[in-house]
Enzyme design. Structure first.
Site, PDB file in Angstrom:
ATOM      1  N   HIS A 471       0.824  -1.209   0.000  1.00 58.01           N
ATOM      2  CA  HIS A 471       0.000   0.000   0.000  1.00 58.01           C
ATOM      3  C   HIS A 471       0.860   1.262   0.000  1.00 58.01           C
ATOM      4  O   HIS A 471       0.662   2.168  -0.827  1.00 58.01           O
ATOM      5  CB  HIS A 471      -0.916  -0.019   1.229  1.00 58.01           C
ATOM      6  CG  HIS A 471      -1.755   1.205   1.417  1.00 58.01           C
ATOM      7  ND1 HIS A 471      -3.106   1.223   1.169  1.00 58.01           N
ATOM      8  CD2 HIS A 471      -1.439   2.469   1.828  1.00 58.01           C
ATOM      9  CE1 HIS A 471      -3.580   2.439   1.411  1.00 58.01           C
ATOM     10  NE2 HIS A 471      -2.585   3.211   1.828  1.00 58.01           N
ATOM     11  N   GLU A 472       1.816   1.315   0.929  1.00 58.67           N
ATOM     12  CA  GLU A 472       2.623   2.525   1.056  1.00 58.67           C
ATOM     13  C   GLU A 472       3.523   2.749  -0.161  1.00 58.67           C
ATOM     14  O   GLU A 472       3.707   3.893  -0.600  1.00 58.67           O
ATOM     15  CB  GLU A 472       3.460   2.475   2.336  1.00 58.67           C
ATOM     16  CG  GLU A 472       2.646   2.458   3.625  1.00 58.67           C
ATOM     17  CD  GLU A 472       1.761   3.684   3.805  1.00 58.67           C
ATOM     18  OE1 GLU A 472       2.042   4.736   3.188  1.00 58.67           O
ATOM     19  OE2 GLU A 472       0.773   3.594   4.559  1.00 58.67           O
ATOM     20  N   HIS A 475       1.840   4.703  -2.711  1.00 57.13           N
ATOM     21  CA  HIS A 475       1.928   6.161  -2.540  1.00 57.13           C
ATOM     22  C   HIS A 475       3.251   6.699  -3.078  1.00 57.13           C
ATOM     23  O   HIS A 475       3.298   7.789  -3.667  1.00 57.13           O
ATOM     24  CB  HIS A 475       1.797   6.525  -1.055  1.00 57.13           C
ATOM     25  CG  HIS A 475       0.421   6.363  -0.498  1.00 57.13           C
ATOM     26  ND1 HIS A 475      -0.706   6.843  -1.128  1.00 57.13           N
ATOM     27  CD2 HIS A 475      -0.016   5.773   0.659  1.00 57.13           C
ATOM     28  CE1 HIS A 475      -1.771   6.567  -0.397  1.00 57.13           C
ATOM     29  NE2 HIS A 475      -1.380   5.916   0.689  1.00 57.13           N
ATOM     30  N   HIS A 478       2.924   6.998  -6.699  1.00 56.92           N
ATOM     31  CA  HIS A 478       2.029   8.115  -7.026  1.00 56.92           C
ATOM     32  C   HIS A 478       2.820   9.423  -7.044  1.00 56.92           C
ATOM     33  O   HIS A 478       2.600  10.296  -7.888  1.00 56.92           O
ATOM     34  CB  HIS A 478       0.900   8.183  -5.997  1.00 56.92           C
ATOM     35  CG  HIS A 478      -0.317   8.906  -6.481  1.00 56.92           C
ATOM     36  ND1 HIS A 478      -1.556   8.759  -5.916  1.00 56.92           N
ATOM     37  CD2 HIS A 478      -0.502   9.804  -7.482  1.00 56.92           C
ATOM     38  CE1 HIS A 478      -2.440   9.510  -6.535  1.00 56.92           C
ATOM     39  NE2 HIS A 478      -1.822  10.179  -7.486  1.00 56.92           N
ATOM     40  N   GLU A 500      -6.393   7.788  -1.185  1.00 55.42           N
ATOM     41  CA  GLU A 500      -6.051   6.419  -0.804  1.00 55.42           C
ATOM     42  C   GLU A 500      -6.422   5.397  -1.871  1.00 55.42           C
ATOM     43  O   GLU A 500      -5.947   4.259  -1.841  1.00 55.42           O
ATOM     44  CB  GLU A 500      -6.732   6.053   0.517  1.00 55.42           C
ATOM     45  CG  GLU A 500      -6.238   6.826   1.722  1.00 55.42           C
ATOM     46  CD  GLU A 500      -4.771   6.574   2.024  1.00 55.42           C
ATOM     47  OE1 GLU A 500      -4.278   5.460   1.762  1.00 55.42           O
ATOM     48  OE2 GLU A 500      -4.110   7.510   2.506  1.00 55.42           O
ATOM     49  N   TYR A 611     -10.746   6.812   3.752  1.00 53.37           N
ATOM     50  CA  TYR A 611     -10.260   5.443   3.570  1.00 53.37           C
ATOM     51  C   TYR A 611     -11.384   4.548   3.062  1.00 53.37           C
ATOM     52  O   TYR A 611     -11.175   3.683   2.209  1.00 53.37           O
ATOM     53  CB  TYR A 611      -9.706   4.901   4.885  1.00 53.37           C
ATOM     54  CG  TYR A 611      -8.327   5.386   5.226  1.00 53.37           C
ATOM     55  CD1 TYR A 611      -7.196   4.779   4.678  1.00 53.37           C
ATOM     56  CD2 TYR A 611      -8.135   6.458   6.095  1.00 53.37           C
ATOM     57  CE1 TYR A 611      -5.916   5.228   4.991  1.00 53.37           C
ATOM     58  CE2 TYR A 611      -6.863   6.910   6.410  1.00 53.37           C
ATOM     59  CZ  TYR A 611      -5.761   6.294   5.863  1.00 53.37           C
ATOM     60  OH  TYR A 611      -4.498   6.744   6.160  1.00 53.37           O
TER      61      TYR A 611
END
Length: 681
Positions: A471-472, A475, A478, A500, A611
């Site tokens: 998940h991180e 980011h 992104h 998110e 979220y």
């Protein structure tokens, strides 16, 4: 490729405390000088280049300098450097308040906007978005207020900013422990206990457990004695009691600011610029989701309570028919093990950090067409890795993308101050086009707290850690793969209730059989997860889904309520009451857990619903585009071009329609959330 040199040098991380403050003050002075020049323009001299472009470039240059400097407060080993970074953060926030309240600069923006419209000058879509956003900011900052009220607003905003900084600093500096005997820790894995500090207290040996996630989570999940879990949870909830008056003050200041700006509540002010648009829409979304989840959550709770009753009878523990909050993690784990014969520790043995992290990076590199090249450099800690990121088939420096830092291990003890204790990504340097037409390349840093090696085993990750890391890193990409002209639209600057969605979509990869096989390798045998174990991991995703998501709803409702209510309340009681009524867990003698909710002070206020809100978009994107072949580079390229590259230079709904080929809908979200639970949506 190996001989290519990045066109932008890697940042240095060797600043002295006094240097942090000097560079911050210099950057602020330089930006203020630009504002002074803009404010001095005659109305007829105001145009896109002299006003909007000048301010955008100055803002980008200032943040490129100050954001890495203030970041030290989250990661540095030096208390002096952390304090200097925190002081620098206060300077920046105070300046931003002053800057946002400059009526002379706002009038120059208004004049420039009028001149652009009168001249029929055609702006690009991104230029027009810059104009619109800068004008809207002035209105939301209260620049239309009378002088006295505007002065009061400036004072309130500065006080609010400083209080939020103090709240977050306390979170970073928290270094408490709690002590248990080996008997009290029965059930906690031996490799975890070996990582605790052992000492003698009186005539007995005790183990110090910090409140850091790798320490405390195994206690909640594995400690057999309910009193150990109860005591642990009560102390965990109270670890930041120092923040109680700060949170009260933050909420009071926000109520005052909202009232001055003409908004009924702080929630309405915040949500106005998000996808949801109104606090009423957020409230309706959360209540609708709660109603759908409650029957599922009650069934989950009934199963877990039956499991607790049976175990208490077998082990001779008293049973009062209640399901306490400190029971949740323990019995959720037990239920998964029993219903699926899935051993969390067995799974963990297949995920050594040394294998998983490179594997995840490789998956992303292949999917998105990029290459990570580790770069030597003096970082803020020896454990930190620095990477230069390039296009996969880079031929020259024009194929350079940016830099990534990974700081993924916890550090510090009771005697040595800690750094940021969660998992997050910081956009430290934005990508944008500079005044001379060259590119300023982005830098993103990920901070996490994966388990470190023990004397018995290497550093291992639970499957939940793998999901978090995936998940991180989403980011990070992104930030890296966005490419906009203006820094303010770069990367994750999208609306917070969409922000998110890209990373949530990418979590799906962690439940794809071929991906799980690819990034697993038993630390002793080197064998990947077998198909039977993989199938159990996939099935575990939908176990206790009701309890899990209704807990998220509870957090979001608390976040919304405290920013909607007109009067202060006993937030410690409110936090416990809402968890009992909404999250279906009994809360007894708990401390001020609301004082640990960093998001409320750290820029994510009235944001937790995001979220859940963005899960709708995440599920739709995955099911529509990626599900047939999650590792297909062509699909990755489409995602990169349509969702990531534009940053916030386009409206989020337009990004989604462009990627999906239609308006987004909630069908995939409903199937994902309820389809495996047997509940009707």
């Amino acid at each position: 490729m190996a001989t290519l040199t990045p066109p932008q040098a890697a940042p240095r991380w060797t600043h002295a405390p006094e240097e942090v403050l000097k560079l911050t003050k210099d950057a602020i002075m330089e930006y203020r000088a630009t504002e002074d020049r803009v404010a001095a323009l005659r109305p007829e001299e105001c145009n896109f280049e002299s006003v909007f472009l000048a301010l955008a470039l100055a803002e980008a240059k200032r943040s490129t300098t100050t954001d890495p400097l203030t970041f030290y407060q989250n990661v540095s080993r030096s208390k002096e450097l952390r304090d200097a970074a925190n002081e620098a953060e206060v300077l920046v926030q105070d300046f931003r308040v002053d800057s946002s309240m400059r009526l002379d600069v706002f009038r120059a923006k208004q004049a420039a906007k009028k001149n652009i419209e009168d001249s029929d000058k055609e702006l690009s879509p991104e230029e027009q978005r810059l104009v619109d956003k800068m004008i809207l900011e002035g209105s939301r900052a209260g620049l239309a207020l009378p002088d006295a009220e505007r002065e009061k607003l400036t004072k309130l905003n500065k006080e609010l900013s400083q209080t939020c900084s103090e709240f977050c600093k306390n979170c970073n500096e928290e270094k408490g422990t709690m002590s248990f005997t080996l008997e009290e820790l029965k059930g906690v894995p031996a490799d975890v206990i070996s990582g605790y500090t052992k000492r003698t207290e009186g005539d007995k040996e005790v183990y110090d457990v910090t409140f850091q996630w790798p320490d405390v989570m195994p206690l909640f999940k594995f400690a057999e004695n309910p009193d150990t879990r109860r005591i642990g949870y009560q102390r965990f909830e109270s670890r930041l009691e120092v923040n109680v008056p700060l949170l009260d003050k933050i909420l009071d200041l926000r109520r005052q600011v909202a009232k001055l700006l003409g908004y009924p509540t702080w929630a309405e002010y915040v949500v106005e610029v998000k996808m949801a648009k109104t606090a009423k829409a957020v409230d309706e979304f959360l209540n609708d989701l709660q109603q759908k989840l409650r029957p599922v959550g009650l069934k989950d709770r009934e199963r877990l309570l039956a499991l607790k009753k049976r175990e208490h009878e077998e082990k001779g523990f008293p049973f009062d028919g209640e399901f306490y909050i400190w029971d949740s993690k323990y019995y959720e784990r037990k239920f998964v093990e029993e219903s699926l014969s899935l051993d969390d520790q067995l799974v963990k043995n297949h995920f050594p950090v040394s294998v998983v992290v490179p594997a995840i990076l490789e998956i992303y590199q292949n999917l998105l067409g990029v290459k990570f090249v580790e770069v030597e450099g003096e970082m803020w800690h020896p454990d930190v890795q620095q990477f230069a990121v390039w296009e996969k088939d880079a031929k020259d420096e024009s194929d350079f993308i940016g830099y990534c830092h990974l700081d993924i291990y916890p550090r510090g003890t009771f005697f040595s101050p800690l750094r940021y204790s969660g998992a997050a990504v910081w956009p430290l340097i934005p990508g944008y086009t500079k005044e001379d037409g060259t590119r300023n390349y982005p830098l993103a840093a990920m901070v996490a707290n994966l388990a470190k090696p023990t004397p018995q085993k290497p550093a291992l990750m639970q499957h939940a850690d793998v999901v978090m890391f995936f998940h991180e890193i989403g980011h990070v990409f992104h930030e890296l793969l966005s490419k906009t002209r203006f820094a303010r639209f770069h990367g994750t600057t999208v609306a917070l209730d969409f922000g998110e969605a890209p990373s949530q979509m990418l979590e799906n990869w962690c439940y794809e059989p071929k991906v799980l096989a690819r990034m697993s390798s038993h630390y002793e045998t080197g064998k990947p997860l077998d198909s039977a174990l993989i199938e159990k991991i996939v099935q575990s995703r939908y176990v206790n889904v009701g309890m899990f998501y209704i807990n998220q709803v509870c957090y979001s409702m608390f976040d919304l309520k405290v920013h909607v209510d007109q009067e202060s309340a006993d937030y410690t009681n409110l936090w416990s009451e809402m968890r009992e009524n909404i999250a279906l867990v009994k809360c007894v003698n708990l401390g001020p857990g609301q004082a640990t909710l960093r998001h409320i002070a750290g820029g994510y206020d009235v944001g937790l619903y995001g979220y859940l809100y963005s899960l709708v978009f995440a599920a739709d994107m995955y099911a529509t585009v990626f599900k047939p072949d999650p590792l297909d580079p062509a699909r990755g390229r489409l995602y990169r071009e349509k969702v990531i590259l534009p940053g916030s230079s386009k409206d989020e709904m337009e990004l989604l329609k462009d990627f999906l080929g239609r308006e987004p809908n909630a069908e995939a979200f409903v199937r994902q959330l309820f389809g495996q639970s047997g509940a009707a949506a």
